[in-house]
Enzyme design. Structure first.
Site, PDB file in Angstrom:
ATOM      1  N   GLU A 123       4.182   8.095   0.002  1.00  0.00           N
ATOM      2  CA  GLU A 123       4.807   7.749   1.288  1.00  0.00           C
ATOM      3  C   GLU A 123       4.236   6.430   1.795  1.00  0.00           C
ATOM      4  O   GLU A 123       3.042   6.175   1.652  1.00  0.00           O
ATOM      5  CB  GLU A 123       4.501   8.885   2.278  1.00  0.00           C
ATOM      6  CG  GLU A 123       5.269   8.817   3.566  1.00  0.00           C
ATOM      7  CD  GLU A 123       5.010  10.045   4.472  1.00  0.00           C
ATOM      8  OE1 GLU A 123       5.062  11.198   3.981  1.00  0.00           O
ATOM      9  OE2 GLU A 123       4.735   9.826   5.648  1.00  0.00           O
ATOM     10  N   GLU A 166       5.069   3.856  11.850  1.00  0.00           N
ATOM     11  CA  GLU A 166       5.353   4.769  12.962  1.00  0.00           C
ATOM     12  C   GLU A 166       4.998   4.053  14.254  1.00  0.00           C
ATOM     13  O   GLU A 166       3.937   3.452  14.360  1.00  0.00           O
ATOM     14  CB  GLU A 166       4.503   6.049  12.855  1.00  0.00           C
ATOM     15  CG  GLU A 166       4.867   6.907  11.666  1.00  0.00           C
ATOM     16  CD  GLU A 166       4.129   8.244  11.653  1.00  0.00           C
ATOM     17  OE1 GLU A 166       3.151   8.413  12.414  1.00  0.00           O
ATOM     18  OE2 GLU A 166       4.540   9.118  10.880  1.00  0.00           O
ATOM     19  N   ASP A 210       4.400   4.340   5.396  1.00  0.00           N
ATOM     20  CA  ASP A 210       4.843   4.615   6.774  1.00  0.00           C
ATOM     21  C   ASP A 210       4.709   3.493   7.768  1.00  0.00           C
ATOM     22  O   ASP A 210       3.632   2.892   7.865  1.00  0.00           O
ATOM     23  CB  ASP A 210       3.937   5.699   7.398  1.00  0.00           C
ATOM     24  CG  ASP A 210       4.117   7.045   6.785  1.00  0.00           C
ATOM     25  OD1 ASP A 210       5.224   7.373   6.394  1.00  0.00           O
ATOM     26  OD2 ASP A 210       3.106   7.781   6.722  1.00  0.00           O
TER      27      ASP A 210
END
Ligand code: NAG
Length: 283
Positions: free
Chosen positions: A99, A103, A101
């Site tokens: 993953e 955010e 990311d």
């Protein structure tokens, strides 16, 4: 038709198959949850996600990729966005997933957003770095990019690199290079942790909260369900496959890390009493 024209057409067609590119949300993504709260607008040029007391919303790319340069423009929830999290990330499936990311942790009006980043490889994350931004991300669209090639992952904001995660398999650190990933995005309520560790709660009187996405562009190797990735290494349009930070990029990265980085797992010695992770200590 002349032979040259045929060859040119075949070449163009070939690169269309190889590279999935620019931007129509109707063609590129599926709104996967939120019961109507995720909307594709302006003939596929704009996608809005909304969040209210009952649900957030999200979408995902139709295609899976194994390496690529993925760009997305985002305009974040304006005003009091405390408690909300807006995401845009790449992820594979399963318990040993990879993953990458972005955010965005909301905040009270006038207080800055935090851009939270992480990298998971074969199920292992714990590689957070957080940044303030040098602009108000709620006023206009800005481009957030993930360059993912076999050598490294570069996170950029409006073309300025903010984080690099190098392939250090030689030092025993797993690197995401075997599992295809999809692009995901979501807006959801995380007021148990997002803003000042959960102290500031979502103010539902401000709902619905809305974040906007545009200009999704995946210059990437598309994974096919047969288990192969189509991507030619030599055409100029795949120069990103070998891309590294140049001197100017290094300088910009240092500028961001010096002035805007607010958390770096690589310097958090309290968190890793047995010693910092190997990718943090190798040059
Ligand atoms: C919100 O703003 C405050 C005040 O500037 C800051 O300390 C905090 O880190 C910001 N972000 C979050 C996610 O709490």
């Amino acid at each position: 038709m002349q032979r040259a024209t045929v060859i040119l057409m075949a070449t163009l067609l070939g690169s269309l198959i190889v590279l999935s590119s620019a931007g129509n949300f109707y063609q590129d993504v599926d709104v996967t949850w939120g019961d109507g709260r995720g909307k594709i607008l302006n003939n596929g040029q704009l996608l809005t996600l909304s969040l209210d007391k009952f649900s957030g919303s999200g979408f995902q790319s139709k295609k899976e990729y194994l390496f690529g340069k993925i760009d997305m423009k985002l305009k974040l929830v304006p005003g009091n966005s405390a408690g909300t999290v807006t995401t845009y990330y790449l992820s594979s499936q399963g318990s040993t997933h990879d993953e990458i990311d972005f955010e965005f942790l909301g905040n009270l009006s006038g207080d800055p957003y935090i851009l939270h980043t992480n990298v998971f490889a074969q199920g292992k994350g714990n590689r957070e770095q957080q940044f303030y931004l040098w602009f108000d991300p709620t006023k206009d669209f800005h481009t957030y990019s993930i360059l993912w090639n076999p050598r490294q992952i570069i996170f950029s904001v409006d073309g300025t690199p903010i984080r690099v995660f190098r392939n250090m398999e030689s030092a025993g650190v797993a690197f995401p290079n075997k599992q295809p990933m999809r692009v995901y995005a979501s807006l959801w309520n995380a007021d148990d942790w997002a803003t000042r560790g959960g102290l500031v709660k979502t103010d539902w009187s401000q709902a619905p909260f809305v974040a906007s996405y545009a200009n999704f562009n995946a210059n990437a190797c598309v994974w096919s369900s047969g288990g192969s990735s189509s991507c030619s290494g030599n055409s100029p349009s795949t120069a990103w496959m070998n891309q590294d930070l140049d001197a100017a990029g290094q300088k910009r990265l240092a500028w961001v890390q010096k002035n805007y980085m607010i958390y770096n797992y690589c310097t958090d010695v309290k968190r890793f009493p047995q010693g910092l992770p190997p990718e943090c200590t190798r040059p």
